[in-house]
Design an enzyme around this catalytic site. Structure first.
Site, mmCIF file in Angstrom:
data_model
loop_
_atom_site.group_PDB
_atom_site.id
_atom_site.type_symbol
_atom_site.label_atom_id
_atom_site.label_comp_id
_atom_site.label_asym_id
_atom_site.label_seq_id
_atom_site.Cartn_x
_atom_site.Cartn_y
_atom_site.Cartn_z
ATOM 1 N N ARG A 1 -22.967 40.281 61.084
ATOM 2 C CA ARG A 1 -22.569 41.147 62.194
ATOM 3 C C ARG A 1 -23.627 41.213 63.293
ATOM 4 N NH1 ARG A 1 -19.044 45.472 61.257
ATOM 5 N NH2 ARG A 1 -19.556 45.296 59.049
ATOM 6 N N TYR B 1 -16.116 39.797 61.841
ATOM 7 C CA TYR B 1 -14.992 40.376 61.095
ATOM 8 C C TYR B 1 -13.786 40.625 61.996
ATOM 9 C CZ TYR B 1 -18.971 40.828 58.066
ATOM 10 O OH TYR B 1 -20.099 40.529 57.344
ATOM 11 N N PRO C 1 -27.950 37.958 57.747
ATOM 12 C CA PRO C 1 -27.199 38.741 58.730
ATOM 13 C C PRO C 1 -25.932 38.034 59.203
ATOM 14 C CG PRO C 1 -28.986 37.591 59.806
ATOM 15 C CD PRO C 1 -29.102 37.263 58.354
ATOM 16 N N CYS D 1 4.728 45.758 62.975
ATOM 17 C CA CYS D 1 5.563 46.849 62.479
ATOM 18 C C CYS D 1 4.842 47.661 61.410
ATOM 19 C CB CYS D 1 6.884 46.292 61.962
ATOM 20 S SG CYS D 1 7.808 45.533 63.294
ATOM 21 N N ARG E 1 -10.043 45.716 61.894
ATOM 22 C CA ARG E 1 -11.071 46.724 61.607
ATOM 23 C C ARG E 1 -10.650 48.160 61.954
ATOM 24 N NH1 ARG E 1 -15.465 47.000 63.574
ATOM 25 N NH2 ARG E 1 -16.607 47.515 61.708
HETATM 26 C C1 LIG Z 1 -21.045 40.384 54.002
HETATM 27 C C2 LIG Z 1 -22.356 39.942 53.462
HETATM 28 C C3 LIG Z 1 -23.442 39.732 54.321
HETATM 29 C C4 LIG Z 1 -23.395 39.977 55.804
HETATM 30 O O1 LIG Z 1 -23.223 41.312 56.126
HETATM 31 P P1 LIG Z 1 -23.382 41.779 57.666
HETATM 32 O O2 LIG Z 1 -23.185 43.239 57.616
HETATM 33 O O3 LIG Z 1 -22.354 41.068 58.445
HETATM 34 O O4 LIG Z 1 -24.758 41.402 58.080
HETATM 35 C C5 LIG Z 1 -24.619 39.273 53.769
HETATM 36 N N1 LIG Z 1 -24.732 39.028 52.444
HETATM 37 C C6 LIG Z 1 -23.707 39.219 51.580
HETATM 38 C C7 LIG Z 1 -23.893 38.927 50.149
HETATM 39 C C8 LIG Z 1 -22.493 39.685 52.064
HETATM 40 O O5 LIG Z 1 -21.478 39.876 51.211
#
Ligand SMILES: *Cc1c(COP(=O)(O)O)cnc(C)c1O
Length: 414
Positions: A276, A371, A274, A342, A312
């Site tokens: 996010r 992010y 994880p 801009c 984002r």
């Molecule tokens: C981006 C990514 C994650 C994390 O994703 P989240 O949505 O931030 O939890 C985990 N594993 C891989 C391989 C990723 O590319």
């Protein structure tokens, strides 16, 4: 759940007044709450306490060393997607045996760094990568453990840029080719295939797609074991959602309850990746109002924070809750909160009902811990923001604001 709250009409991060942080460190400013990400990490860790597991924090979501060090102290591992992330994860004290490395385009240099560092697992996305990795391991007198990243072809029901587990996405080995990949791996002297890996997308609200992916994984694990592979871990990736607006993401316990029976049946160590879920709610971006422009029915509030600081909204049409740092007065007006870059696509929020804002007011965009800074850039030759980490009433500057000199540091005069 987070530790950003209001006291007497003022926004606080834990016990620190956001207005004071802005006065001390300037704006644009990322403010992180340690208690918030520590609790999210702990929730997930506790939810899975009944099975052998490792939480490999996704470094790409926020790679600040202050955050990596804090997570390392809580026992987190790391999921890295580049040599740079591997370097930072180790610099932060995350032990190599807790690091897994994913990514569709790992270079030779990056794989060499991974092998020499002795990381837990290289997640293989391509049959050719097996051979390259084996050669590198042999040349370094090692045998590298690896996992096959398969593409389970499930729909994670998320933004099209955030889905990674469909057959039309570039990620992972198609399910039908997993057996063949395992046979190739078995014949290579430098590697040993000990895991199966998947990552189906990001900002996934429901555990159902994970359950579907796991059901696919179960068949693959059985097949790989029948071919003689000793599959000992299953990595189900990251992707757990957070609340940006009115979404209702699953909790760590709901996630656990939905998938745990399948995990148990497989008899594997579980790895989670994880990003996010841990840091998303733990960060805000604070900007200062430069100008307010009235255009008919609409009001534009121009901040000193823009798409180069938080991309984002521009990139995905993502929603971030936006509030004044100090409560305003008056009647709400339809407001676009925009940046100074801009580009017409430079905005943090559109069509928000907000109380009147004035030059010099501070504004915070919430759920910006993941992010956010990680995707920031120097576009328009804007020095990148400072980052502060708050722990109770203790405030640490964990990245100083870039200077004009930083903008030209890597350039070569001819
Ligand atoms: C981006 C990514 C994650 C994390 O994703 P989240 O949505 O931030 O939890 C985990 N594993 C891989 C391989 C990723 O590319």
């Amino acid at each position: 759940m987070d530790y950003f709250h209001r006291r007497d009409g003022e926004l606080f991060c834990e016990d620190a007044k956001v207005r004071d942080l802005a006065a001390t460190f300037g704006t644009p400013l990322y403010v992180y709450s340690r208690r918030t990400f520590a609790e999210h990490f702990a929730k997930l860790d506790l939810a899975f306490a009944d099975v052998p597991h490792l939480i490999c924090y996704s470094v790409k979501s926020n790679g600040n060393l202050g955050i990596l060090r804090a997570l390392a102290s809580m026992g987190a591992g790391a999921d890295v997607v580049s040599g740079g992330e591997l370097y930072k994860a180790m610099l932060a004290g995350i032990p190599p045996e807790k690091i897994v490395y994913s990514g569709v385009g790992k270079t030779r240099t990056e794989l060499e760094l991974a092998v020499r560092s002795g990381i837990r697992s290289v997640n293989i996305e391509n049959v050719e990568e097996l051979r390259v990795l084996s050669d590198i391991a042999v040349a370094n007198g090692r045998r590298q453990e690896c996992a096959l990243r398969v593409n389970p072809d499930v729909d994670a029901h998320t933004h099209e840029y955030l889905t990674t587990g469909r057959k039309e996405n570039k990620f992972g080995i198609p399910l039908a080719q997993a057996g063949n990949a395992a046979d190739i791996a078995a014949g290579l002297p430098g590697i040993v295939l000990t895991g199966l890996d998947m990552h189906i997308g990001s900002q996934i609200l429901s555990p159902v797609p994970y359950r579907m992916a796991l059901a696919q994984a179960a068949g693959i694990v059985a097949d790989l074991r029948a071919r003689g592979c000793d599959i000992r871990h299953l990595d189900i990736g990251g992707g757990l959602a957070v609340r940006y607006d009115h979404e209702k993401p699953m909790t760590a316990d709901e996630f656990h309850d939905e998938i745990i029976s399948l995990v148990r049946e497989l008899g594997v160590d579980l790895i989670l990746e994880p990003g996010r879920f841990i840091v998303g709610p733990a960060g805000i971006l604070v900007g200062e109002v430069q100008f307010v422009k009235e255009a008919g029915e609409k009001r534009f509030v121009v901040l000193d924070a823009g798409m180069n600081d938080l991309i984002r909204p521009s990139l995905y049409g993502a929603h971030h809750r936006i509030e004044a740092v100090v409560d305003g007065v008056g009647e709400p007006v339809l407001t676009d909160v925009v940046g100074p870059v801009c580009e017409s696509g430079d905005f943090l929020g559109k069509d928000r009902q907000m109380l009147p804002l004035h030059r010099g007011d501070l504004v915070a965009a919430f759920t910006a811990g993941a992010y956010g800074f990680a995707m920031s850039s120097n576009y328009n030759q804007r020095p990148r923001a400072a980052e502060v980490l708050v722990d109770g009433s203790t405030v640490s500057l964990v990245r100083r604001r870039e200077t004009m000199a930083d903008l030209v540091r890597a350039e070569v005069e001819v």
